[in-house]
Design an enzyme around this catalytic site. Structure first.
Site, PDB file in Angstrom:
ATOM      1  CB  SER A 126      -0.869   0.023   1.263  1.00  0.00           C
ATOM      2  OG  SER A 126      -1.505   1.278   1.406  1.00  0.00           O
ATOM      3  CE1 TYR A 156      -3.709  -2.351   5.223  1.00  0.00           C
ATOM      4  CE2 TYR A 156      -3.093  -0.062   4.819  1.00  0.00           C
ATOM      5  CZ  TYR A 156      -3.564  -1.282   4.351  1.00  0.00           C
ATOM      6  OH  TYR A 156      -3.878  -1.436   3.024  1.00  0.00           O
TER       7      TYR A 156
HETATM    8  N1  LIG Z   1      -8.787  -0.709  -1.549  1.00  0.00           N
HETATM    9  C1  LIG Z   1      -7.795   0.136  -1.297  1.00  0.00           C
HETATM   10  O1  LIG Z   1      -7.983   1.353  -1.327  1.00  0.00           O
HETATM   11  C2  LIG Z   1      -6.407  -0.403  -1.015  1.00  0.00           C
HETATM   12  C3  LIG Z   1      -5.355   0.521  -0.986  1.00  0.00           C
HETATM   13  C4  LIG Z   1      -4.070   0.052  -0.732  1.00  0.00           C
HETATM   14  C5  LIG Z   1      -3.845  -1.295  -0.504  1.00  0.00           C
HETATM   15  N2  LIG Z   1      -4.894  -2.165  -0.529  1.00  0.00           N
HETATM   16  C6  LIG Z   1      -4.594  -3.575  -0.269  1.00  0.00           C
HETATM   17  O2  LIG Z   1      -5.206  -4.381  -1.251  1.00  0.00           O
HETATM   18  C7  LIG Z   1      -5.456  -5.663  -0.710  1.00  0.00           C
HETATM   19  C8  LIG Z   1      -6.870  -6.086  -1.037  1.00  0.00           C
HETATM   20  O3  LIG Z   1      -7.777  -5.178  -0.455  1.00  0.00           O
HETATM   21  P1  LIG Z   1      -9.197  -4.828  -1.101  1.00  0.00           P
HETATM   22  O4  LIG Z   1      -9.302  -3.359  -1.134  1.00  0.00           O
HETATM   23  O5  LIG Z   1      -9.417  -5.593  -2.341  1.00  0.00           O
HETATM   24  O6  LIG Z   1     -10.160  -5.311   0.085  1.00  0.00           O
HETATM   25  P2  LIG Z   1     -11.417  -6.290   0.115  1.00  0.00           P
HETATM   26  O7  LIG Z   1     -11.988  -6.148   1.479  1.00  0.00           O
HETATM   27  O8  LIG Z   1     -12.300  -6.077  -1.054  1.00  0.00           O
HETATM   28  O9  LIG Z   1     -10.751  -7.740  -0.028  1.00  0.00           O
HETATM   29  C9  LIG Z   1      -9.957  -8.284   0.988  1.00  0.00           C
HETATM   30  C10 LIG Z   1     -10.159  -9.798   0.974  1.00  0.00           C
HETATM   31  O10 LIG Z   1      -9.265 -10.367   1.940  1.00  0.00           O
HETATM   32  C11 LIG Z   1      -9.984 -11.339   2.670  1.00  0.00           C
HETATM   33  N3  LIG Z   1      -9.377 -11.526   3.985  1.00  0.00           N
HETATM   34  C12 LIG Z   1      -9.410 -10.710   5.060  1.00  0.00           C
HETATM   35  N4  LIG Z   1      -8.751 -11.270   6.088  1.00  0.00           N
HETATM   36  C13 LIG Z   1      -8.288 -12.466   5.652  1.00  0.00           C
HETATM   37  C14 LIG Z   1      -7.555 -13.513   6.262  1.00  0.00           C
HETATM   38  N5  LIG Z   1      -7.166 -13.434   7.538  1.00  0.00           N
HETATM   39  N6  LIG Z   1      -7.260 -14.605   5.532  1.00  0.00           N
HETATM   40  C15 LIG Z   1      -7.658 -14.702   4.236  1.00  0.00           C
HETATM   41  N7  LIG Z   1      -8.370 -13.746   3.610  1.00  0.00           N
HETATM   42  C16 LIG Z   1      -8.676 -12.639   4.315  1.00  0.00           C
HETATM   43  C17 LIG Z   1     -11.395 -10.800   2.784  1.00  0.00           C
HETATM   44  O11 LIG Z   1     -12.333 -11.823   3.091  1.00  0.00           O
HETATM   45  C18 LIG Z   1     -11.579 -10.207   1.388  1.00  0.00           C
HETATM   46  O12 LIG Z   1     -12.103 -11.156   0.486  1.00  0.00           O
HETATM   47  C19 LIG Z   1      -5.146  -5.575   0.782  1.00  0.00           C
HETATM   48  O13 LIG Z   1      -3.846  -6.087   1.010  1.00  0.00           O
HETATM   49  C20 LIG Z   1      -5.143  -4.083   1.047  1.00  0.00           C
HETATM   50  O14 LIG Z   1      -4.325  -3.724   2.135  1.00  0.00           O
HETATM   51  C21 LIG Z   1      -6.183  -1.752  -0.777  1.00  0.00           C
END
Ligand SMILES: NC(=O)c1ccc[n+]([C@@H]2O[C@H](COP(=O)([O-])OP(=O)(O)OC[C@H]3O[C@@H](n4cnc5c(N)ncnc54)[C@H](O)[C@@H]3O)[C@@H](O)[C@H]2O)c1
Length: 283
Positions: free
Chosen positions: A146, A159
């Protein structure tokens, strides 16, 4: 066109958002994909969708905060598909963010759980996946970090530091295994319109405007726009890309920090210059 035929991939957190889109795009490129998620039903749904579209997929219910479950996930995938070439460490426990607002309030349990789910999981999954990739003659690890792991903020201490840890871990793995044919890169997304983020934006619409003012694109990022970079890094198209931390953030961290305030200030000047009777407009 990227061709991943004959490759086997695992995507953690594959039931939603960025992971879901990555699983779908990897499958469209020809890879057999294991959709791993703590949300088993969600993973099944994504796997079924991939199969319905003609792809090969397997759902694996996995809590990445539990090392034995990660080990079982890798073994199950290898026994089902016969090999492993691509690991996308995407899962993070975003439910912990609520408790990770202010350092003075953050309890040790939140800190530890965040690091276990978001950082330790990347080490454990890689540790178990690497022997299979080495046996296959090479592979690619793509970690989803991130921008929070690359700049300071006044919130999300656990985080952000977990994500910063992913960045260095990515580079260490590239150093250690690059000569053996393993590439390891990280993507640093900015705000991405995944379900996790859209919930926040619905509750706080002003945040959407703040981010729109600060990205260098006309729109905010989508899971598909992150997934396409994951597919590139997983593929031979990125064969000379190793140990990189790639920001996919619409340019969020590419400009001077006071850009939005400057633009607002100069917009104010322009408005007052157009005001009736202002000397600047009376040429
Ligand atoms: N959306 C954003 O703005 C953003 C920005 C920077 C980084 N990210 C990173 O992108 C990645 C995906 O996030 P997203 O935005 O798609 O979120 P999201 O909530 O849509 O998806 C996250 C997924 O991870 C799963 N999950 C959570 N805890 C878990 C665990 N302990 N074991 C297995 N699965 C687990 C959830 O069930 C979900 O399906 C993450 O690493 C997040 O930190 C997202």
């Amino acid at each position: 066109m990227v061709d991943l035929s004959g490759r086997v991939a695992i995507v953690t957190g594959g039931a939603s958002g960025i992971g879901r889109s990555a699983a779908q795009q990897l499958a469209r490129a020809g890879a057999a994909v294991a959709v791993a998620d703590i949300n088993g039903e969600g993973a099944e749904e994504v796997a079924r969708g991939i199969q319905a579209a003609g792809g090969d997929a397997l759902a694996v219910t996995t809590d990445v905060a539990q090392p034995p479950q990660i080990e079982s996930m890798v073994e199950r995938v290898v026994s089902h598909f016969g090999a492993l070439h691509i690991l996308c460490n995407n899962a993070a426990d975003l439910s912990l963010l609520e408790r990770d607002r202010d350092l003075l309030q953050t309890d040790i349990e939140t800190w530890n759980k965040t690091w276990e789910a978001d950082l330790r999981s990347v080490m454990v999954a890689s540790k178990h996946a690497l022997p299979h990739m080495l046996a296959a003659g090479g592979g690619a690890i793509v970690n989803v970090s991130s921008v929070d792991g690359a700049s300071g903020d006044n919130t999300r201490f656990a985080y952000a530091t977990a994500k910063a840890g992913i960045n260095v871990l990515t580079q260490c793995m590239a150093v250690a295994y690059g000569k053996s044919g393993i590439r390891c890169n990280a993507i640093l997304p900015g705000l991405v319109l995944s379900p996790a983020a859209t919930d926040t934006l619905e509750a706080h619409p002003a945040i959407r405007e703040i981010f729109l003012e600060n990205v260098l694109t006309p729109h905010l990022g989508t899971p598909e726009e992150i997934a396409s970079v994951i597919v590139f890094l997983a593929s031979d198209a990125a064969s000379y890309v190793n140990g990189q931390l790639i920001r996919v953030d619409g340019g969020l961290l590419s400009h001077v920090p006071h850009l939005a305030q400057h633009e607002k200030y100069f917009a104010t000047l322009a408005t007052s210059a157009e005001a009736p009777g202002d000397g600047a407009t009376s040429a």
